[in-house]
Design a protein around this motif. Structure first.
Motif, PDB file in Angstrom:
ATOM      1  N   PHE A 189      76.503  -4.419  53.592  1.00 27.86           N
ATOM      2  CA  PHE A 189      76.663  -3.472  52.672  1.00 27.86           C
ATOM      3  C   PHE A 189      76.373  -3.850  51.446  1.00 27.86           C
ATOM      4  O   PHE A 189      76.978  -4.977  50.839  1.00 27.86           O
ATOM      5  CB  PHE A 189      77.862  -2.721  52.759  1.00 27.86           C
ATOM      6  CG  PHE A 189      78.202  -2.055  54.152  1.00 27.86           C
ATOM      7  CD1 PHE A 189      77.788  -0.542  54.420  1.00 27.86           C
ATOM      8  CD2 PHE A 189      79.055  -2.972  54.884  1.00 27.86           C
ATOM      9  CE1 PHE A 189      77.780  -0.140  55.615  1.00 27.86           C
ATOM     10  CE2 PHE A 189      79.249  -2.183  56.256  1.00 27.86           C
ATOM     11  CZ  PHE A 189      78.618  -0.709  56.536  1.00 27.86           C
ATOM     12  N   PHE A 190      75.404  -3.250  50.394  1.00 29.71           N
ATOM     13  CA  PHE A 190      75.321  -3.806  49.089  1.00 29.71           C
ATOM     14  C   PHE A 190      75.363  -2.250  48.439  1.00 29.71           C
ATOM     15  O   PHE A 190      74.302  -1.470  48.612  1.00 29.71           O
ATOM     16  CB  PHE A 190      73.994  -4.359  48.876  1.00 29.71           C
ATOM     17  CG  PHE A 190      73.800  -5.717  49.374  1.00 29.71           C
ATOM     18  CD1 PHE A 190      74.461  -6.725  49.289  1.00 29.71           C
ATOM     19  CD2 PHE A 190      72.995  -5.807  50.942  1.00 29.71           C
ATOM     20  CE1 PHE A 190      74.165  -7.995  50.007  1.00 29.71           C
ATOM     21  CE2 PHE A 190      72.975  -6.683  51.534  1.00 29.71           C
ATOM     22  CZ  PHE A 190      73.617  -7.912  51.180  1.00 29.71           C
ATOM     23  N   GLN A 191      76.366  -1.947  47.322  1.00 27.95           N
ATOM     24  CA  GLN A 191      76.392  -0.719  47.206  1.00 27.95           C
ATOM     25  C   GLN A 191      75.421  -0.265  45.906  1.00 27.95           C
ATOM     26  O   GLN A 191      74.912  -1.223  45.130  1.00 27.95           O
ATOM     27  CB  GLN A 191      77.924  -0.512  46.294  1.00 27.95           C
ATOM     28  CG  GLN A 191      78.977  -0.948  47.378  1.00 27.95           C
ATOM     29  CD  GLN A 191      80.347  -0.926  46.733  1.00 27.95           C
ATOM     30  OE1 GLN A 191      80.703  -0.778  45.395  1.00 27.95           O
ATOM     31  NE2 GLN A 191      81.425  -1.156  47.323  1.00 27.95           N
ATOM     32  N   LYS A 192      75.187   0.622  45.612  1.00 29.60           N
ATOM     33  CA  LYS A 192      74.327   1.499  44.773  1.00 29.60           C
ATOM     34  C   LYS A 192      74.795   1.128  43.458  1.00 29.60           C
ATOM     35  O   LYS A 192      76.118   1.300  43.264  1.00 29.60           O
ATOM     36  CB  LYS A 192      74.055   2.847  44.961  1.00 29.60           C
ATOM     37  CG  LYS A 192      73.087   3.463  44.138  1.00 29.60           C
ATOM     38  CD  LYS A 192      72.622   4.902  44.473  1.00 29.60           C
ATOM     39  CE  LYS A 192      73.906   5.884  44.258  1.00 29.60           C
ATOM     40  NZ  LYS A 192      73.345   7.149  44.573  1.00 29.60           N
ATOM     41  N   ASN A 193      74.009   0.961  42.512  1.00 33.74           N
ATOM     42  CA  ASN A 193      74.420   0.540  40.921  1.00 33.74           C
ATOM     43  C   ASN A 193      75.468  -0.422  41.041  1.00 33.74           C
ATOM     44  O   ASN A 193      76.534  -0.457  40.200  1.00 33.74           O
ATOM     45  CB  ASN A 193      75.076   1.894  40.390  1.00 33.74           C
ATOM     46  CG  ASN A 193      73.837   2.916  40.270  1.00 33.74           C
ATOM     47  OD1 ASN A 193      72.671   2.628  39.917  1.00 33.74           O
ATOM     48  ND2 ASN A 193      74.284   4.001  40.546  1.00 33.74           N
ATOM     49  N   GLN A 194      75.434  -1.607  41.741  1.00 36.33           N
ATOM     50  CA  GLN A 194      76.459  -2.493  41.895  1.00 36.33           C
ATOM     51  C   GLN A 194      76.253  -3.509  40.552  1.00 36.33           C
ATOM     52  O   GLN A 194      75.268  -3.649  40.159  1.00 36.33           O
ATOM     53  CB  GLN A 194      76.284  -3.170  43.163  1.00 36.33           C
ATOM     54  CG  GLN A 194      77.500  -4.407  43.402  1.00 36.33           C
ATOM     55  CD  GLN A 194      77.347  -4.817  44.743  1.00 36.33           C
ATOM     56  OE1 GLN A 194      76.086  -5.070  45.448  1.00 36.33           O
ATOM     57  NE2 GLN A 194      78.502  -5.446  45.515  1.00 36.33           N
ATOM     58  N   ASP A 195      77.492  -3.849  40.031  1.00 29.96           N
ATOM     59  CA  ASP A 195      77.297  -4.850  38.974  1.00 29.96           C
ATOM     60  C   ASP A 195      76.666  -6.014  39.399  1.00 29.96           C
ATOM     61  O   ASP A 195      76.798  -6.513  40.293  1.00 29.96           O
ATOM     62  CB  ASP A 195      78.833  -5.201  38.314  1.00 29.96           C
ATOM     63  CG  ASP A 195      78.648  -6.147  37.236  1.00 29.96           C
ATOM     64  OD1 ASP A 195      78.541  -5.938  36.080  1.00 29.96           O
ATOM     65  OD2 ASP A 195      79.205  -7.384  37.622  1.00 29.96           O
ATOM     66  N   ILE A 196      75.731  -6.784  38.440  1.00 32.50           N
ATOM     67  CA  ILE A 196      74.906  -7.775  38.929  1.00 32.50           C
ATOM     68  C   ILE A 196      75.846  -8.875  39.402  1.00 32.50           C
ATOM     69  O   ILE A 196      75.455  -9.554  40.407  1.00 32.50           O
ATOM     70  CB  ILE A 196      73.958  -8.020  37.773  1.00 32.50           C
ATOM     71  CG1 ILE A 196      72.964  -9.369  38.425  1.00 32.50           C
ATOM     72  CG2 ILE A 196      74.808  -8.448  36.432  1.00 32.50           C
ATOM     73  CD1 ILE A 196      72.005  -8.979  39.607  1.00 32.50           C
ATOM     74  N   ALA A 197      77.106  -9.236  38.853  1.00 27.90           N
ATOM     75  CA  ALA A 197      77.743 -10.160  39.098  1.00 27.90           C
ATOM     76  C   ALA A 197      78.359  -9.828  40.729  1.00 27.90           C
ATOM     77  O   ALA A 197      78.270 -11.045  41.289  1.00 27.90           O
ATOM     78  CB  ALA A 197      79.072 -10.364  38.093  1.00 27.90           C
ATOM     79  N   GLU A 198      79.018  -8.858  40.814  1.00 28.35           N
ATOM     80  CA  GLU A 198      79.220  -8.553  42.222  1.00 28.35           C
ATOM     81  C   GLU A 198      78.154  -8.667  43.122  1.00 28.35           C
ATOM     82  O   GLU A 198      78.495  -9.284  44.390  1.00 28.35           O
ATOM     83  CB  GLU A 198      80.006  -7.054  42.393  1.00 28.35           C
ATOM     84  CG  GLU A 198      81.240  -7.042  41.714  1.00 28.35           C
ATOM     85  CD  GLU A 198      82.323  -8.031  42.080  1.00 28.35           C
ATOM     86  OE1 GLU A 198      82.280  -8.099  43.459  1.00 28.35           O
ATOM     87  OE2 GLU A 198      83.243  -8.579  41.373  1.00 28.35           O
ATOM     88  N   ARG A 199      77.041  -8.207  42.685  1.00 27.45           N
ATOM     89  CA  ARG A 199      75.888  -8.258  43.604  1.00 27.45           C
ATOM     90  C   ARG A 199      75.237  -9.547  44.086  1.00 27.45           C
ATOM     91  O   ARG A 199      75.275 -10.164  45.260  1.00 27.45           O
ATOM     92  CB  ARG A 199      74.750  -7.620  43.235  1.00 27.45           C
ATOM     93  CG  ARG A 199      73.059  -7.667  44.017  1.00 27.45           C
ATOM     94  CD  ARG A 199      73.212  -6.801  45.225  1.00 27.45           C
ATOM     95  NE  ARG A 199      73.610  -5.487  45.294  1.00 27.45           N
ATOM     96  CZ  ARG A 199      72.824  -4.590  45.227  1.00 27.45           C
ATOM     97  NH1 ARG A 199      71.659  -4.674  45.353  1.00 27.45           N
ATOM     98  NH2 ARG A 199      73.108  -3.137  45.288  1.00 27.45           N
TER      99      ARG A 199
END
Length: 586
Positions: A189-199
């Protein structure tokens, strides 16, 4: 034999061989179509590595009945509003993906544009379109991939390997668009509008937290050329290039110019057989880059590759040149904080590069050496008989980010205290970096040759090498053509005795493939690095307090002072609160 026109089904299957190489290729093309349709949520399902089923569903704009009918026609696309192939602003544009996939599989498309009274479904094998209860966006299901081309099917790898390739594609597109949510097999899962650091952490792993450096550069000569993203600190590396994510105008690419520039930027801070991590977004005028190089669209051609390469190398080296003591890290949640405090510092009068290298001293007193004169404000000592050292041991760490020296352990490591941290410094790694940077700052010593060295080469190799003759001149190598099939060396770096034929062959090969060559600079780096390694303070060498303090003050003011020439860390910060935990004081 007479010439005949191939039937459409065979033309499509031949074209499919260029676009659809494996299941991961199908996933890539379908996700790119979804992104071009404005989707911000994409769900991918894959069975048996993709050979039996691939499904990509999105919430994009969908298609009307007429557009759906045209979608599987060759070279039909909605993404090229003009006929200008130098002004491409979509992931896709060739109109080859859907007809190619349909020709080698059983494909069904469900779509709804939100305007028609109902959705539509098309069986791409028969071309039949019928009303559907699909409510939003588009879903494309691909079954029995390559069933009609068994020769291609037998070349697929095992299901696990194909699935890993699919996952890699999804990760790269997820990194390209952190604003879009991705779900793969209800497992990744990769969340929508995820912070780039978290992505970044979600894609690369939690070990990158707190260890990525921010890149934000603009070209002074070209306002449209920008580089943004993150690169790993040199002590964070991988055994392969799996975690290198490169994008040009938002498009994931595997470009040789970019890869070569990344390698060159890390040349003197990381071993050649190790790979840095990166997420780099290059923005450039669309007219200065050609993305229409191959059907897979993973390669690009730059109008000025040497300029792009030089810009990237300089931008990354500027970031890496920030010593870790004063450097800036990406703001990411950290489980441990071993980074140095971000304080300012000033150069001291003593140059640690003047240390005298001597044999390791052994004996019963060589295990530890501690400072017994903390109250002494000024220490004067004589090193090697001619160097006077004055050390100001005040308590203001603003000018001493690595802190106050408190001793030496194992004649290998210097111990210091900086604020609420214990600092451990590898004395050899520290002095090796200092020595290397001192050598880099001096101009290369060259030797004029009374009799030129003539190296015989093929004519095409001569032409390739001479295209970068000016660059080689800057490294101390003056060459020119000697007829059509030889190169003459008139001046060379002093004490360099190389296999010049081998060097020029390697340079010619790189120039033809990449448009540039880093062979000479890499060999110069290796020579300086070897010299620095063999002429620096050794592990096992006992140092007095003045020498240790001078070494710390010098490394604080040394470019790339956080790691040695091979990428090993120079120092580590251990919070005292962590040490308290060891002894159950928390």
């Amino acid at each position: 034999m007479p010439i005949r026109v191939l039937p459409d089904f065979l033309i499509n299957q031949i074209a499919a061989g260029e676009v659809v190489e494996r299941p991961a290729s199908v996933v890539k093309e379908l996700i790119e179509n979804a992104l071009d349709a404005g989707a911000d949520q994409i769900v991918i399902d894959v069975a048996d590595g993709g050979r039996t089923m691939i499904s990509v569903a999105d919430n994009g704009c969908g298609m009307s009945r007429d557009d759906l009918a045209k979608s599987i026609a060759r070279h039909a696309t909605s993404k090229l509003p003009s006929d200008d192939l130098l002004d491409i602003n979509f992931m896709g544009f060739r109109g080859e993906a859907l007809p190619s996939i349909a020709s080698v599989s059983d494909m069904v498309i469900d779509t709804c544009n939100g305007i028609d009274a109902n959705g539509w479904q098309m069986d791409c094998t028969s071309g039949v379109i019928k009303p559907s209860d699909w409510e939003c966006g588009t879903r494309i299901r691909v079954k029995n991939l390559f069933a009609r081309t068994p020769a291609r099917l037998k070349f697929l790898r095992g299901d696990r390997a194909e699935m890993m390739s699919v996952l890699d594609v999804v990760k790269r597109l997820a990194m390209a668009r952190p604003d879009v949510g991705f779900t793969l097999n209800n497992k990744w899962f990769f969340q929508k509008n995820q912070d780039i650091a978290e992505r970044i952490a979600a894609v690369m792993g939690d070990d990158v937290r707190g260890r990525m450096l921010n890149v934000n550069a603009h070209s002074e000569s070209n306002s449209s050329l920008m580089l943004n993203g993150f690169i790993s600190e040199p002590t964070l590396r991988r055994a392969s290039s799996v975690d290198q994510f490169l994008f040009v105008n938002g498009r994931p690419v595997k470009d040789k110019v970019l890869v070569g520039a990344l390698r060159a930027a890390y040349m003197d801070v990381m071993h050649a057989r190790e790979f840095p991590l990166c997420v780099l977004y290059l923005e450039i005028d669309s007219r200065s880059v050609d993305v229409n190089v191959s059907p897979a669209k993973t390669e690009v051609h730059f109008l000025e590759p040497s300029h792009v390469r030089a810009f990237i190398i300089k931008s990354l080296r500027d970031v890496l040149a920030q010593t870790l003591v004063g450097g800036t890290h990406i703001s990411m949640p950290q489980t441990q904080n071993y980074d140095a405090p971000t304080n300012t510092f000033h150069a001291q009068n003593f140059n640690a590069s003047e240390f005298r290298v001597c044999s390791p001293r052994r004996g019963p007193d060589s295990a530890f050496m501690f400072d017994t004169a903390h109250a002494q404000q000024n220490v004067n000592t004589n090193q090697a008989g001619n160097n006077s050292v004055q050390i100001n041991n005040d308590n203001n760490n603003e000018y001493m980010p690595l802190g106050r020296v408190i001793g030496q352990i194992g004649n290998k490591y210097i111990l210091a205290q900086s604020g609420e941290n214990l600092v451990i410094i590898d004395q050899h790694a520290a002095h090796e970096r200092i020595t290397y940077e001192r050598l880099r700052r001096h101009a290369v010593k060259t030797q004029m040759l009374l009799t030129p060295i003539v190296v015989s080469l093929r004519g095409e190799d001569v032409a390739a090498v001479l295209t970068i003759a000016d660059e080689m001149r800057a490294s101390g190598l003056h060459i020119d053509a000697f007829g059509d099939d030889a190169i003459a060396i008139f001046e060379k770096p002093a004490d360099w005795d190389l296999d010049w034929g081998d060097l020029f062959h390697a340079i010619a090969d790189e120039v033809r493939e990449f448009g540039h060559s880093s062979q000479l600079s890499e060999r110069l780096h290796l020579k300086l690095a070897n010299y620095a390694c063999h002429h620096s303070v050794r592990a096992g060498q006992k140092l007095d307090m003045a020498q240790m303090d001078a070494l710390l003050r010098d490394i604080e003011n040394t470019t790339r002072g956080g790691e040695c020439n091979h990428g090993r860390p120079v120092y580590k910060f251990i919070p005292l609160v962590e040490i308290d935990g060891w002894f159950e004081r928390i």
